[in-house]
Design a protein around this motif. Structure first.
Motif, short mmCIF file in Angstrom:
data_model
loop_
_atom_site.label_atom_id
_atom_site.label_comp_id
_atom_site.label_asym_id
_atom_site.label_seq_id
_atom_site.Cartn_x
_atom_site.Cartn_y
_atom_site.Cartn_z
N LYS A 302 0.77 -1.34 -0.05
CA LYS A 302 -0.05 0.07 -0.01
C LYS A 302 0.84 1.34 0.14
O LYS A 302 1.75 1.32 0.78
CB LYS A 302 -1.13 -0.04 1.33
CG LYS A 302 -1.92 -1.32 1.20
CD LYS A 302 -3.05 -1.06 2.23
CE LYS A 302 -3.93 -2.03 2.08
NZ LYS A 302 -4.80 -1.91 3.47
N VAL A 303 0.49 2.32 -0.84
CA VAL A 303 1.63 3.22 -1.11
C VAL A 303 0.81 4.62 -1.18
O VAL A 303 -0.39 4.68 -1.64
CB VAL A 303 2.54 3.00 -2.52
CG1 VAL A 303 3.27 1.86 -2.20
CG2 VAL A 303 1.49 2.99 -3.54
N GLU A 304 1.43 5.63 -1.17
CA GLU A 304 1.08 6.90 -1.52
C GLU A 304 2.00 7.77 -2.51
O GLU A 304 3.23 7.46 -2.36
CB GLU A 304 0.96 8.03 -0.26
CG GLU A 304 0.07 7.54 0.65
CD GLU A 304 -0.32 8.36 2.12
OE1 GLU A 304 0.82 9.18 2.07
OE2 GLU A 304 -0.92 8.13 2.88
N GLY A 305 1.52 8.41 -3.14
CA GLY A 305 2.44 9.35 -4.42
C GLY A 305 2.52 8.33 -5.53
O GLY A 305 3.36 8.82 -6.45
N TRP A 306 1.74 7.33 -5.70
CA TRP A 306 1.74 6.64 -7.05
C TRP A 306 0.44 6.58 -7.72
O TRP A 306 -0.49 7.17 -7.18
CB TRP A 306 2.18 4.91 -6.62
CG TRP A 306 2.71 4.20 -7.73
CD1 TRP A 306 3.78 4.47 -8.61
CD2 TRP A 306 2.21 3.08 -8.41
NE1 TRP A 306 4.00 3.67 -9.70
CE2 TRP A 306 2.97 2.76 -9.38
CE3 TRP A 306 1.21 2.09 -7.83
CZ2 TRP A 306 2.60 1.53 -10.14
CZ3 TRP A 306 1.09 1.01 -8.38
CH2 TRP A 306 1.64 0.58 -9.56
N VAL A 307 0.39 6.06 -8.79
CA VAL A 307 -0.65 6.25 -9.72
C VAL A 307 -1.80 5.29 -9.24
O VAL A 307 -3.21 5.39 -9.53
CB VAL A 307 -0.67 5.48 -11.22
CG1 VAL A 307 0.02 4.22 -11.03
CG2 VAL A 307 -1.46 5.76 -12.30
#
Length: 388
Positions: A302-307
């Motif tokens: 789980k990420v932030e700042g990606w598509v």
């Protein structure tokens, strides 16, 4: 190179994979296809880099030569040799040409690595129009055969629709001889392939229709069975006929790289399914048909700042050690290369991992908010534990 053993002149390569592992010298140079981003806009061709990997050399770890392709927009891909260890018993054969298929232009470049291995030169160009005349396009994987021919998988027809086929080149003249598959049945899509004559089998994998992936990654297309592949295709090696299609379902979308175990008496191997970051084992059943099952699953982060809110690893290349003990694969997006002990092929154990790049970096713009595999490390970071 020709080697003399017990008065017998041998052909290229080694008798067996274990012979190569035990007696093969360390490589001193490697060849790396380098693809130009935005090639058409920048008017720059792809090139083949020669890298010095001899620790005793003054140019160790340096690019010592660049061979530029004569055209722009080729998108070089998987390379292969003109002959290999399958021709070991033929002393007239010599491994001195590198085969470079090009996804973007349908060309196949034949590179002379024998005259000067440290400075390869262009030997021949098989123009894309010759492939399209056979209603195939987008060449991908090149394998040399015991017959002396070269076999290259293709992924589409001349309009860019999905079509799994294989082109044969003459191993001496590099002229196009025709298509490999016999009979009326064809694979829906193409990508990689590997053959195992002991079991009279060749298995190919599937990416997608070229007219889709050449536009870039489109998430909605991956759910369309008419555009993206999710199957393994099983052929009779002797008869060149498609016998069986193994449906892998949604978990198995985009089965890309495939590898049989090197031991010819083992009717099994591994395939990497890129989209959902799985490794599946494929195997021959008692009734002679083939099947597959998941043995490794790398969870998304789980990420932030990606598509997207979750980033899959996107497993790309895989390979097996020559003794079939270790499986290696790269998570292209995450940036790590993994080593699994596959002594028991159905129970792989992660025994090594190294990060070399990718999108997951401590000082990068993408922030990992949850990682199933790194719960303990995240706990240590958040709590500032000194004993972690």
């Amino acid at each position: 190179k020709h080697r003399q053993k017990s008065g017998e002149c041998q052909g290229p390569g080694y008798k067996t994979p274990l012979d190569a592992m035990k007696n093969g010298p360390r490589e001193k140079i490697v060849y790396v296809p380098c693809i130009q981003p935005l090639a058409q806009e920048k008017k720059l061709p792809d090139y083949l880099a020669t890298v010095d990997v001899d620790p005793n050399s003054p140019t160790y770890s340096k690019v010592i030569h660049r061979l530029k392709m004569p055209a722009i927009g080729d998108e070089l891909h998987h390379s292969g040799w003109n002959v290999c260890s399958s021709c070991h018993g033929d002393s007239s054969k010599k491994r001195d040409k590198l085969i470079l298929p090009a996804l973007g232009s349908d060309r196949v470049y034949i590179i002379d690595t024998g005259t000067d291995p440290r400075a390869p030169r262009l030997h021949k160009v098989v123009e894309g129009e010759l492939l399209r005349a056979l209603n195939v396009s987008t060449p991908h994987t090149s394998h040399c055969l015991a017959s002396g021919e070269i076999m290259i998988s293709t992924m589409g027809d001349k309009q860019g629709n999905g079509k799994g086929e294989f082109v044969l080149l003459d191993g001496k003249t590099f002229e196009v001889k025709g298509l490999w598959t016999a009979g009326e049945k064809r694979a829906k899509f193409g990508y990689d392939f590997w053959y195992q004559p002991y079991w009279d089998v060749m298995i190919s994998t599937e990416w997608a229709a070229p007219k889709s992936f050449k536009r870039g990654f489109i998430l909605d297309d991956t759910n369309n069975k008419e555009v993206y592949g999710r199957s393994l295709n099983v052929y009779s090696w002797k008869e060149h006929r498609l016998l069986q299609t193994i449906e892998l379902g949604t978990p198995g979308i985009t089965p890309l790289e495939i590898r049989f175990l090197h031991n010819p008496q083992e009717p099994q191997g591994f395939v990497g399914c890129a989209l959902n970051n799985l490794i599946q084992i494929f195997y021959r059943k008692d009734d002679g048909t083939w099947d597959a099952e998941i043995v490794i699953s790398v969870p998304p982060k789980k990420v932030e700042g990606w598509v997207l809110p979750e980033m899959p690893g996107l497993v790309s290349d895989i390979l097996l050690s020559l003794d079939d003990r270790f499986l290696y694969f790269s998570n292209w997006l995450h940036g790590d290369i993994r080593q699994y002990d596959v002594s028991d092929p159905r129970k792989p154990r992660l025994v090594g991992q190294i990060f070399l790049g990718g999108s997951i970096q401590n000082d990068g713009p993408i922030k990992v908010t949850h990682d199933e595999e790194l719960k303990f490390m995240m706990y240590c970071k958040q709590s500032h534990k000194s004993d972690c």
